[in-house]
Design an enzyme around this catalytic site. Structure first.
Site, PDB file in Angstrom:
ATOM      1  N   ASP A 159      67.772  57.670  -4.711  1.00 45.32           N
ATOM      2  CA  ASP A 159      68.422  57.186  -3.594  1.00 45.32           C
ATOM      3  C   ASP A 159      69.936  56.764  -3.620  1.00 45.32           C
ATOM      4  O   ASP A 159      70.337  55.937  -3.405  1.00 45.32           O
ATOM      5  CB  ASP A 159      67.463  55.982  -2.700  1.00 45.32           C
ATOM      6  CG  ASP A 159      65.987  56.574  -2.702  1.00 45.32           C
ATOM      7  OD1 ASP A 159      65.472  56.875  -3.821  1.00 45.32           O
ATOM      8  OD2 ASP A 159      65.591  56.640  -1.543  1.00 45.32           O
ATOM      9  N   HIS A 319      58.870  51.575   4.352  1.00 48.19           N
ATOM     10  CA  HIS A 319      58.095  52.826   4.041  1.00 48.19           C
ATOM     11  C   HIS A 319      56.703  52.418   3.352  1.00 48.19           C
ATOM     12  O   HIS A 319      56.115  53.139   2.673  1.00 48.19           O
ATOM     13  CB  HIS A 319      58.952  53.638   3.033  1.00 48.19           C
ATOM     14  CG  HIS A 319      60.210  54.012   3.170  1.00 48.19           C
ATOM     15  ND1 HIS A 319      60.616  54.571   4.504  1.00 48.19           N
ATOM     16  CD2 HIS A 319      61.411  53.772   2.715  1.00 48.19           C
ATOM     17  CE1 HIS A 319      61.898  54.779   4.564  1.00 48.19           C
ATOM     18  NE2 HIS A 319      62.540  54.359   3.695  1.00 48.19           N
ATOM     19  N   VAL A 347      61.888  53.905  -1.500  1.00 47.70           N
ATOM     20  CA  VAL A 347      62.080  52.375  -0.987  1.00 47.70           C
ATOM     21  C   VAL A 347      63.356  51.844  -1.859  1.00 47.70           C
ATOM     22  O   VAL A 347      63.469  51.882  -2.902  1.00 47.70           O
ATOM     23  CB  VAL A 347      60.625  51.749  -1.442  1.00 47.70           C
ATOM     24  CG1 VAL A 347      61.226  50.043  -1.042  1.00 47.70           C
ATOM     25  CG2 VAL A 347      59.829  52.027  -0.921  1.00 47.70           C
TER      26      VAL A 347
HETATM   27 FE   LIG Z   1      63.855  58.455   0.933  1.00 48.15          FE
END
Ligand SMILES: [Fe+2]
Length: 458
Positions: A159, A319, A347
């Site tokens: 991410d 999430h 997350v």
């Molecule tokens: Fe994602």
């Protein structure tokens, strides 16, 4: 006496509870702002190759896919390469396949993917892209030959995005000279944060990661931010920008989609799955994975690692349980096949699980609690790269027993595989220097040395 003092110091730093440790480290709260486009300009020179990145190009590590973009013309679409130290006449060329795509009102540059094949193991290669005064030079080192006791060091990042925090994460990783390849658990550019998924942000992301991804392979999994599914603007093809820009060697593992595939690298077998493609029974991904596990030979590659995006064991309210349906489908296979570690993202915080499984439940027996299981993987959530959406700092309370360590900070991880039995795993929060590991664990191989690691459920 000394030990007593350390013990009381530890008590002050951590809350102990039924689960593991919830770090009390307080990360200063500040917005994560994307690096302005003008800070990520294309390289100088006419039609200079940009957004250069590499990944493994076959199943065993003797090929490399080199990908780059030329903004104005499709030329030059080849890579020149030679082994470091080789004489001039040992230069070789590999031609690229060139593609481009349109996304709403955006038209991409010319995206080139060249596969360099039949490389020697454990050799540093220099490679050049572009022509004349737009020539750019990079290098990579091929992995050692696949084998059971081959040491290898992976970085792990998730991410990432392209904020100033993302840059801190990537620079932090780069300050550790030991990382040899990067495992990327999805959610790359966050271009979809912008109106009409402004794909210029895919370009700036490519420029941003080049300082790492041009020099060592990024082994990528797709996340939800790779979907770019926007029927409201006529964009109905999921993963269009991602699959045009990031190629993977999926055919080498008999996969029919670049969204799931496997590679062997050194002593490791890496399976990449897609949380956002169908995985129910009879689907292509399910059938592929069913065929894939029996192919893993732990005598050749003792370490079995899975990358996917949406975590199965996550105790953050963000999430929460989104990975549950995939866990229900595949967890029993992971336990039967003794997967060592699963890395997920999604997350935006850090969490490491105990070795637990939850495969007993059926719709009548009521056995729906995770239990300690020495055959189960350790689940790492490493979605803490630092993207524009900020930190996920809302953990469920109390900390569940499956959760060994959790902290709402940005960072990256490093996995140092030593031999067939031992690997040393560390997590590095951005605020510390690289030598500091905020979380660390000696990991024991599930096939060769399935002993209990020191951090285990009480
Ligand atoms: Fe994602």
């Amino acid at each position: 006496m000394h030990r007593l003092i350390i013990f009381f110091l530890l008590l002050q730093v951590f809350d102990f509870c039924n689960g593991g440790v919830t770090s009390t480290y307080i990360r200063k709260s500040e917005a994560s702002i994307d690096i302005p486009i003008e800070y990520l300009p294309p390289p100088p020179g006419y039609n200079s190759p940009e957004q250069v990145h590499i990944t493994q190009g076959d199943h065993i590590g003797r090929s490399v896919i080199v990908s780059w973009v030329t903004p104005l013309e499709s030329q030059s679409n080849y890579v020149t390469f030679w082994a470091e130290g080789a004489k001039h006449h040992h230069k070789h060329k590999a031609h690229a396949k060139t593609t481009s795509y349109k996304y709403y009102n955006y038209t991409s540059g010319y995206i080139h993917h060249a596969i360099i094949k039949r490389l020697k193991y454990n050799v540093t290669y220099i490679y050049q892209l572009g022509e004349h005064n737009s020539t750019r030079t990079f290098s990579f080192t091929t992995p050692p030959k696949v084998g059971p006791d081959v040491p290898y060091i992976f970085g792990i990042i998730g991410d990432l995005g392209q904020t100033f925090d993302s840059n801190q994460t990537l620079e932090h990783y780069l300050s550790n000279p030991k990382g040899q390849a990067m495992l990327v658990v999805g959610d790359l550019s966050y271009a979809d944060h912008y109106p009409f998924h402004d794909n210029v942000r895919w370009d700036t992301f490519g420029r941003f990661i080049e300082k790492s991804a041009a020099y060592q392979p990024w082994i990528t999994a797709a996340g939800n931010h790779e979907l770019d599914f926007a029927p409201e603007i006529g964009e109905n093809t999921p993963f269009k920008p991602y699959t045009h820009r990031y190629h993977v060697p999926y055919k080498a593992s008999q996969s029919t989609s670049p969204l799931w595939y496997s590679i062997k690298r050194a002593s490791t077998y890496i399976i990449v799955l897609s949380s956002y493609s169908a995985y129910g029974k009879y689907t292509p991904q399910y059938s592929w994975l069913e065929e894939e596990f029996p192919k893993v030979n732990r005598t050749e590659t003792p370490w079995l690692i899975v990358l996917l995006h949406s975590p199965w064991y996550n105790s953050n309210n963000y999430h929460y349980m989104e990975g549950e349906s995939m866990r229900v489908m595949f967890e029993s296979w992971f336990v039967q096949n003794k997967v060592d570690m699963v890395f997920a993202g999604h997350v935006h915080s850090y969490e490491r699980s105990e070795r637990v499984s939850n495969v007993m439940y059926n719709i009548t027996n009521g056995q729906s609690t995770p239990i300690e299981d020495p055959s189960a993987p350790i689940y790492i959530t490493i979605g803490d790269g630092g993207n524009i959406e900020g930190i996920a700092n809302n953990f469920t309370e109390p900390q569940p027993s499956y959760s060994a360590y959790r902290e709402a900070s940005f960072g990256h991880a490093v996995l140092e595989i030593k031999n067939r039995t031992h690997a040393y795993y560390t997590w590095h929060r951005n605020q510390d220097s690289e030598r500091v590991a905020a979380d660390s664990l000696w990991i024991y191989n599930r096939h060769w040395y399935p002993k209990k690691e020191s951090s285990s459920m009480a």
